[in-house]
Structures are given as C-alpha cells and as structure tokens.
Scaffold this active site. Structure first.
Site, PDB file in Angstrom:
ATOM      1  N   ARG A 162      -6.083   4.086  -5.867  1.00  0.00           N
ATOM      2  CA  ARG A 162      -5.970   2.743  -6.419  1.00  0.00           C
ATOM      3  C   ARG A 162      -6.916   1.752  -5.729  1.00  0.00           C
ATOM      4  NH1 ARG A 162      -3.727   0.487 -10.990  1.00  0.00           N
ATOM      5  NH2 ARG A 162      -2.328   2.289 -10.872  1.00  0.00           N
ATOM      6  N   ASN A 355       6.550   0.298  -5.494  1.00  0.00           N
ATOM      7  CA  ASN A 355       5.215   0.752  -5.909  1.00  0.00           C
ATOM      8  C   ASN A 355       5.341   1.758  -7.052  1.00  0.00           C
ATOM      9  OD1 ASN A 355       2.627   2.788  -5.227  1.00  0.00           O
ATOM     10  ND2 ASN A 355       2.230   0.605  -5.031  1.00  0.00           N
ATOM     11  N   ARG A 400       1.805   4.222  -7.856  1.00  0.00           N
ATOM     12  CA  ARG A 400       0.704   3.344  -8.273  1.00  0.00           C
ATOM     13  C   ARG A 400      -0.472   3.476  -7.316  1.00  0.00           C
ATOM     14  NH1 ARG A 400      -1.958  -1.647  -8.311  1.00  0.00           N
ATOM     15  NH2 ARG A 400      -2.377  -2.389 -10.435  1.00  0.00           N
ATOM     16  N   CYS A 401      -0.180   3.541  -6.013  1.00  0.00           N
ATOM     17  CA  CYS A 401      -1.260   3.688  -5.029  1.00  0.00           C
ATOM     18  C   CYS A 401      -2.073   4.963  -5.262  1.00  0.00           C
ATOM     19  CB  CYS A 401      -0.677   3.726  -3.618  1.00  0.00           C
ATOM     20  SG  CYS A 401      -0.075   2.151  -3.002  1.00  0.00           S
ATOM     21  N   MET A 402      -1.412   6.029  -5.719  1.00  0.00           N
ATOM     22  CA  MET A 402      -2.083   7.329  -5.853  1.00  0.00           C
ATOM     23  C   MET A 402      -2.806   7.493  -7.181  1.00  0.00           C
ATOM     24  SD  MET A 402       0.550  10.023  -4.046  1.00  0.00           S
ATOM     25  CE  MET A 402       1.887   9.746  -5.226  1.00  0.00           C
TER      26      MET A 402
END
Length: 411
Positions: A162, A355, A400-402
């Site tokens: 992300r 997240n 979401r970060c990944m």
C-alpha cells in the site's frame, strides 16, 4: 484485464490488486536491526507465506486479479540492458555508494544474475559474506557501515504494498517514503510505472523526487472527487498541499477536494488507514484513540482557491461532520474498533482491527484475530472475510496495508 489504473473509490468491486509475497527478506531481520527495519518482532517466514497465500486466494476467489510487484519489476527491467543498468546505478547511488570498487563489484554481482534472481536478491538484501570486496579508499566505503552485515539491506516491509505508491483515479503517486528502510521500494515502483507496458501513459500525480514525505497508507480515495489523506508520522502537511494543487490543476484528475485528517504521530498509528477505513458508501471503521478527550480531531477541507489563491482550507474539528460535508451524506455509520472498549480497542487496533480492505461495498477482508471488531462489523451488516494473522500481523499492517488496488469497478 484492463490496462492502466482505475481507482475512484475505496469500495468499488476490486478487480485487480498489487501484492508482494514475503520472501527471504523477512528472515534477514535480526533483533539488532528490527528497529531500523521498522519491525517489532521477526515473523516466521514459512507461516507468513502460507498466510499471505491464503489472503491472495481470498481475493482471487472474490474476482480479483492478483499482480505481484516483483513479477512486474522483472518484466519492466527485462525490456533492455540499459534500463536494468540504470536501475542498478540508481539503487546503489541511493544506498550511498560512490563509483569505485564496491559500487562496481556490487553492480557486476547483481547484473550477472538473471533479472528474476536479481530482483529477488534486492528484496532479500546482499550480505557482506557473499562478496569479497577490498575497498581501496575511504570514499569507496560510503554506504557501507562496518557494523552492518549487509551491503544492501533487506526490504522486509515490502509485503505492505500500500505504501510505496497509491493508485488514485486514473493515476498514481510514487512516494518519497519517510524512513531509509523503505525508500528503495518506491524506486522499484518508479521503474515499473515507467517501463511496464501495462501502465504506459499512466499519469503520475507526484513522483518520489521530493524532500517532503508521503506514504500510501495515508491516501484514501473516498469518491471520484474526494481524497482523504492523513497528516501522520509518515505524511507531512506540506506534501498534502502539494498533491492537492496537482489534483486541482491536472486535467486528467477528477478530484476537487482533499480532506486532511490529523492523527497522532506514533508507531502504533503510523498511517491513516491503521485507524480509519471506508467500507461502504456511508460506513467507516475508526479507532476511538485518534480523538481528543472532547471527541474532536483536526480536519482540513482543501479546495481550489478563488481570487488568485492556490487553495482554500477550511478547518473543522468534527470528523463525522467533515465526512458528511465532503461526501454529501446525511447519515454516517462510524464503527469503532474493538467496540470502543478501553482495553479491547487499542489491542485490536495494534493488530490492525481498523485496517480493513473493502473488496465491494459493505464487504471487507480483515485479520481473524480481531474478533470483537469482526462481530461488531457483522452486526452493522458488513460481510467479513477473515484471513489468517499469526505471523503477517507482526509487521504491523493488515489487509489494506498488504494490498494496492489497481482497478476497481465504478460505484
């Protein structure tokens, strides 16, 4: 699949997404290097890969094409030897090496590999015991800390795709990342965007050649006209204003509003998406710890200026009011991580309970360990896909970060 980028919301049906499968770089973290590499613990790679593969399969099972940044990098760099050489020159220069024996031997070592092996090695890092380099001058030692076991440090944060870039509308920001541990990641993005045929002609709203910082976890696309950006540990207010001006003047942009949200500047809440995500037209997850004691939070609505001014900025202290205003909503459902409990909420936020990745309106992917938040989301009518989270969560980033959406259906 469609070429280019189309991301006009956080919630449109996810059709194509950028991932990175964690590799040897994770095993090249040591207790002594954890802090510099931005980790609090060392994940067990075998299980982390199993969990990541499970995550990717959930996305594919729900209609998304999964693209891997490492594969795109190989295809981009393989276009010509000149591109590959320029990439390595920039990479080594940014690591602090000057032209000399160390620079030349590292360049020869990496360029002598197949492009696939070279990219894998760059993610994993180049250990000093791999090469016997006798440096001849002090200047030749630049970038080579004698106590460091690596000529090129590993990139263990790379599975959080992300952050090095952000797909926004039909274009992308290629980000100047805050810490040296992550800055090579967006160099890889730069070469993919410049040389991969899939992204030919894609507008670049902001490149990485800036002194001010911004990261993708702070960049949220709320609608075709509105972007929310966190003022955080990783993203500066100056970067936000610069990006807003680019959106407002670039004819390829449809964005006329930027909502800047000021969050605490600390490791637990490093990006806006660790404390706030959009999951439906009128539903958001939020960590109550971002609010002041009176429930306020600084928000700034940035719009194109009038009467010769570059931008106009309106300051509000009510997040719900700000969201309703920029999205033209009369009602809003803010779902608190951990149900707002003073013990559960910070625990589940630490493990990325806020997240979440929307794969369609009202349908999300999130870590299974955040069971209080998951139950609350279900009570609010949200469809939840739970993913494994024993080892991936040690990197302090969730679904979401990944993931970096490349294409979403319009809503």
């Amino acid at each position: 699949m469609n070429k280019g980028i189309q991301v006009n919301s956080e919630i449109g049906k996810l059709k194509s997404v950028l991932l990175h499968r964690p590799g040897a770089e994770v095993e090249n973290i040591t207790p002594d290097t954890m802090q510099d590499l931005l980790f609090d613990d060392i994940p067990f790679l075998k299980i982390a890969q199993k969990e990541h593969d499970y995550f990717a399969q959930v996305l594919r099972d729900n209609g998304a094409e999964t693209l891997y940044i490492e594969d795109l990098a190989v295809e981009a760099l393989d276009k010509s030897e000149e591109i590959k050489k320029n990439f390595l020159t920039t990479l080594l220069t940014e690591h602090g090496y000057r032209h000399g024996r160390t620079f030349e031997e590292l360049q020869a070592y990496l360029s002598g590999m197949s492009t696939k092996d070279m990219v894998t090695k760059i993610y994993a890092g180049v250990r000093k015991n791999e090469l016997d380099i006798k440096r001849s001058t002090l200047s030749d030692m630049a970038g080579s800390d004698a106590e460091n076991l690596f000529y090129l440090n590993p990139l263990p944060n790379a599975y959080f795709t992300r952050d090095p870039q952000a797909s926004i509308g039909v274009g992308m920001t290629i980000n100047r990342m805050t810490f040296p541990a992550r800055q090579p990641e967006s160099l890889i993005t730069e070469y993919v965007m410049a040389h991969h045929p899939r992204f030919e002609g894609t507008p670049i709203w902001r490149d990485r050649n800036h002194t001010t910082r911004i990261e993708g976890g702070d960049e949220l696309v709320l609608s075709k006209n509105v972007v929310a950006i966190g003022v955080s540990e990783r993203t500066s207010s100056k970067s936000i204003q610069q990006l807003a001006k680019e959106f407002f003047r670039n004819p390829a942009s449809t964005f006329d509003t930027v909502l800047a949200v000021e969050i605490p500047h600390n490791h637990a809440m490093m990006h806006l998406d660790t404390v706030f995500t959009m999951i439906n037209h009128d539903q958001f997850t939020v960590f109550p710890g971002i609010f002041h004691g009176d429930g306020s939070i600084n928000t700034f609505i940035i719009k194109p200026g009038k009467d010769g001014e570059e931008v106009e900025i309106e300051h509000l202290t009510d997040l719900e009011k700000a969201l309703k205003k920029v999205l033209n909503l009369s009602e809003l459902d803010l779902i608190e991580c951990g149900n707002g409990d003073p013990i559960v909420a910070p625990r589940e936020q630490w493990n990325d309970g806020s997240n979440t990745l929307a794969i369609a309106p009202g349908e999300i992917v999130t870590y299974d360990r955040n069971y209080v938040t998951i139950e609350l989301l279900k009570q609010h009518g949200v469809k939840v896909h739970e993913i494994l989270s024993s080892e991936l969560a040690r990197g302090r980033g969730g679904a979401r970060c990944m993931s970096q959406p490349i294409w979403r259906d319009e809503i």
